[in-house]
Scaffold this motif. Structure first.
Motif, PDB file in Angstrom:
ATOM      1  N   SER A 102       0.833  -1.199   0.000  1.00  0.00           N
ATOM      2  CA  SER A 102       0.000   0.000   0.000  1.00  0.00           C
ATOM      3  C   SER A 102       0.869   1.251   0.000  1.00  0.00           C
ATOM      4  O   SER A 102       0.377   2.361   0.143  1.00  0.00           O
ATOM      5  CB  SER A 102      -0.945   0.003   1.208  1.00  0.00           C
ATOM      6  OG  SER A 102      -0.214  -0.086   2.404  1.00  0.00           O
ATOM      7  N   ASP A 103       2.180   1.048  -0.151  1.00  0.00           N
ATOM      8  CA  ASP A 103       3.144   2.144  -0.183  1.00  0.00           C
ATOM      9  C   ASP A 103       4.331   1.704  -1.040  1.00  0.00           C
ATOM     10  O   ASP A 103       4.494   0.517  -1.333  1.00  0.00           O
ATOM     11  CB  ASP A 103       3.602   2.468   1.235  1.00  0.00           C
ATOM     12  CG  ASP A 103       4.175   3.866   1.376  1.00  0.00           C
ATOM     13  OD1 ASP A 103       4.250   4.597   0.364  1.00  0.00           O
ATOM     14  OD2 ASP A 103       4.569   4.231   2.495  1.00  0.00           O
ATOM     15  N   ASP A 104       5.184   2.655  -1.405  1.00  0.00           N
ATOM     16  CA  ASP A 104       6.331   2.369  -2.261  1.00  0.00           C
ATOM     17  C   ASP A 104       7.193   1.236  -1.702  1.00  0.00           C
ATOM     18  O   ASP A 104       7.399   1.146  -0.491  1.00  0.00           O
ATOM     19  CB  ASP A 104       7.235   3.597  -2.385  1.00  0.00           C
ATOM     20  CG  ASP A 104       6.556   4.781  -3.058  1.00  0.00           C
ATOM     21  OD1 ASP A 104       5.357   4.698  -3.368  1.00  0.00           O
ATOM     22  OD2 ASP A 104       7.248   5.794  -3.256  1.00  0.00           O
ATOM     23  N   PHE A 145      -8.378   2.200  -8.625  1.00  0.00           N
ATOM     24  CA  PHE A 145      -7.358   3.158  -9.011  1.00  0.00           C
ATOM     25  C   PHE A 145      -7.967   4.280  -9.840  1.00  0.00           C
ATOM     26  O   PHE A 145      -8.905   4.069 -10.613  1.00  0.00           O
ATOM     27  CB  PHE A 145      -6.238   2.473  -9.796  1.00  0.00           C
ATOM     28  CG  PHE A 145      -5.550   1.381  -9.023  1.00  0.00           C
ATOM     29  CD1 PHE A 145      -4.745   1.687  -7.935  1.00  0.00           C
ATOM     30  CD2 PHE A 145      -5.712   0.056  -9.372  1.00  0.00           C
ATOM     31  CE1 PHE A 145      -4.113   0.693  -7.214  1.00  0.00           C
ATOM     32  CE2 PHE A 145      -5.084  -0.947  -8.664  1.00  0.00           C
ATOM     33  CZ  PHE A 145      -4.283  -0.635  -7.579  1.00  0.00           C
ATOM     34  N   ASN A 154      -5.289   8.302  -7.270  1.00  0.00           N
ATOM     35  CA  ASN A 154      -4.968   7.133  -6.438  1.00  0.00           C
ATOM     36  C   ASN A 154      -4.481   6.034  -7.369  1.00  0.00           C
ATOM     37  O   ASN A 154      -5.282   5.296  -7.944  1.00  0.00           O
ATOM     38  CB  ASN A 154      -6.197   6.663  -5.648  1.00  0.00           C
ATOM     39  CG  ASN A 154      -6.674   7.710  -4.667  1.00  0.00           C
ATOM     40  OD1 ASN A 154      -5.872   8.352  -4.005  1.00  0.00           O
ATOM     41  ND2 ASN A 154      -7.978   7.897  -4.579  1.00  0.00           N
ATOM     42  N   LYS A 155      -3.165   5.937  -7.520  1.00  0.00           N
ATOM     43  CA  LYS A 155      -2.607   5.082  -8.563  1.00  0.00           C
ATOM     44  C   LYS A 155      -1.305   4.442  -8.113  1.00  0.00           C
ATOM     45  O   LYS A 155      -0.730   4.808  -7.091  1.00  0.00           O
ATOM     46  CB  LYS A 155      -2.358   5.904  -9.831  1.00  0.00           C
ATOM     47  CG  LYS A 155      -1.359   7.042  -9.605  1.00  0.00           C
ATOM     48  CD  LYS A 155      -1.284   7.960 -10.810  1.00  0.00           C
ATOM     49  CE  LYS A 155      -0.410   9.167 -10.496  1.00  0.00           C
ATOM     50  NZ  LYS A 155      -0.424  10.136 -11.571  1.00  0.00           N
ATOM     51  N   VAL A 156      -0.855   3.488  -8.923  1.00  0.00           N
ATOM     52  CA  VAL A 156       0.472   2.907  -8.771  1.00  0.00           C
ATOM     53  C   VAL A 156       1.153   3.013 -10.130  1.00  0.00           C
ATOM     54  O   VAL A 156       0.594   2.580 -11.142  1.00  0.00           O
ATOM     55  CB  VAL A 156       0.427   1.423  -8.333  1.00  0.00           C
ATOM     56  CG1 VAL A 156       1.845   0.895  -8.143  1.00  0.00           C
ATOM     57  CG2 VAL A 156      -0.396   1.234  -7.079  1.00  0.00           C
ATOM     58  N   PHE A 159       3.508   4.581  -5.324  1.00  0.00           N
ATOM     59  CA  PHE A 159       2.116   4.789  -4.938  1.00  0.00           C
ATOM     60  C   PHE A 159       1.835   6.279  -4.779  1.00  0.00           C
ATOM     61  O   PHE A 159       2.611   6.994  -4.151  1.00  0.00           O
ATOM     62  CB  PHE A 159       1.819   4.072  -3.619  1.00  0.00           C
ATOM     63  CG  PHE A 159       1.680   2.585  -3.748  1.00  0.00           C
ATOM     64  CD1 PHE A 159       0.442   1.975  -3.640  1.00  0.00           C
ATOM     65  CD2 PHE A 159       2.793   1.789  -3.979  1.00  0.00           C
ATOM     66  CE1 PHE A 159       0.309   0.600  -3.758  1.00  0.00           C
ATOM     67  CE2 PHE A 159       2.673   0.414  -4.096  1.00  0.00           C
ATOM     68  CZ  PHE A 159       1.425  -0.179  -3.989  1.00  0.00           C
ATOM     69  N   HIS A 174      -4.208   4.707  -0.262  1.00  0.00           N
ATOM     70  CA  HIS A 174      -4.314   3.265  -0.497  1.00  0.00           C
ATOM     71  C   HIS A 174      -4.584   2.583   0.842  1.00  0.00           C
ATOM     72  O   HIS A 174      -3.691   2.007   1.449  1.00  0.00           O
ATOM     73  CB  HIS A 174      -3.019   2.733  -1.135  1.00  0.00           C
ATOM     74  CG  HIS A 174      -2.789   3.240  -2.514  1.00  0.00           C
ATOM     75  ND1 HIS A 174      -3.157   2.541  -3.628  1.00  0.00           N
ATOM     76  CD2 HIS A 174      -2.257   4.410  -2.955  1.00  0.00           C
ATOM     77  CE1 HIS A 174      -2.847   3.251  -4.701  1.00  0.00           C
ATOM     78  NE2 HIS A 174      -2.306   4.388  -4.316  1.00  0.00           N
TER      79      HIS A 174
END
Length: 146
Positions: free
Chosen positions: A20-22, A49, A53-55, A118, A122
């Motif tokens: 939910s994070d890098d 997404f 709010n994306k990756v 990220f 998330h």
């Protein structure tokens, strides 16, 4: 049947986890190989997404493992475009089913890193994993990894 197994090895680019994070990308050392394919696996999105709010998956490369720069479209096969910062894949819409993606690296530098970057909120993680298949090894057959 041709033998793909003996001429390649698999290297972890993003350890399999629900993120939910890098991630902190490990260094992928391609010394001794003439080819590389990045294989990215993404499970069902933990969120829906959006553009906010994306990756974004950012591929960078280096000659010295100290100074990394973003890949460009000339460095990667199998993508329509490479966005600023070396973005080879972006999750910006619903990801309702697990999927696998692959990108060929032809940039010619020794080291690679793949970042799952990220943005936004998330609250629920997304399952992600990536490996680099380093191929055409100089010293074949490559060691088994089973």
């Amino acid at each position: 049947m041709k033998d793909l197994h003996s001429g390649m090895t698999a290297l972890v680019a993003i350890a399999a986890a629900t993120l939910s994070d890098d991630n902190t990308p490990p260094t992928i050392d391609l010394q001794g190989y003439n080819a590389a394919e990045v294989v990215l696996a993404v499970g069902v999105g933990g969120i829906t997404f959006t553009g906010a709010n994306k990756v974004e998956f950012k591929l960078t490369h280096s000659d010295d493992d100290a100074t990394y720069e973003a890949v460009t479209a000339a460095d990667v096969l199998g993508v329509d475009a490479v966005a600023d910062g070396g973005i080879v894949k972006a999750l910006t819409a619903e990801h309702a089913a697990a999927a696998a993606y692959r990108f060929g690296y032809v940039g010619g530098k020794r080291y690679l890193k793949l970042l799952a970057d990220f943005s936004g909120t998330h609250g629920t993680g997304t399952p992600i994993a990536a490996v680099v298949l380093a191929g055409e090894g100089h010293d074949n057959p490559q060691a088994d990894q089973a």
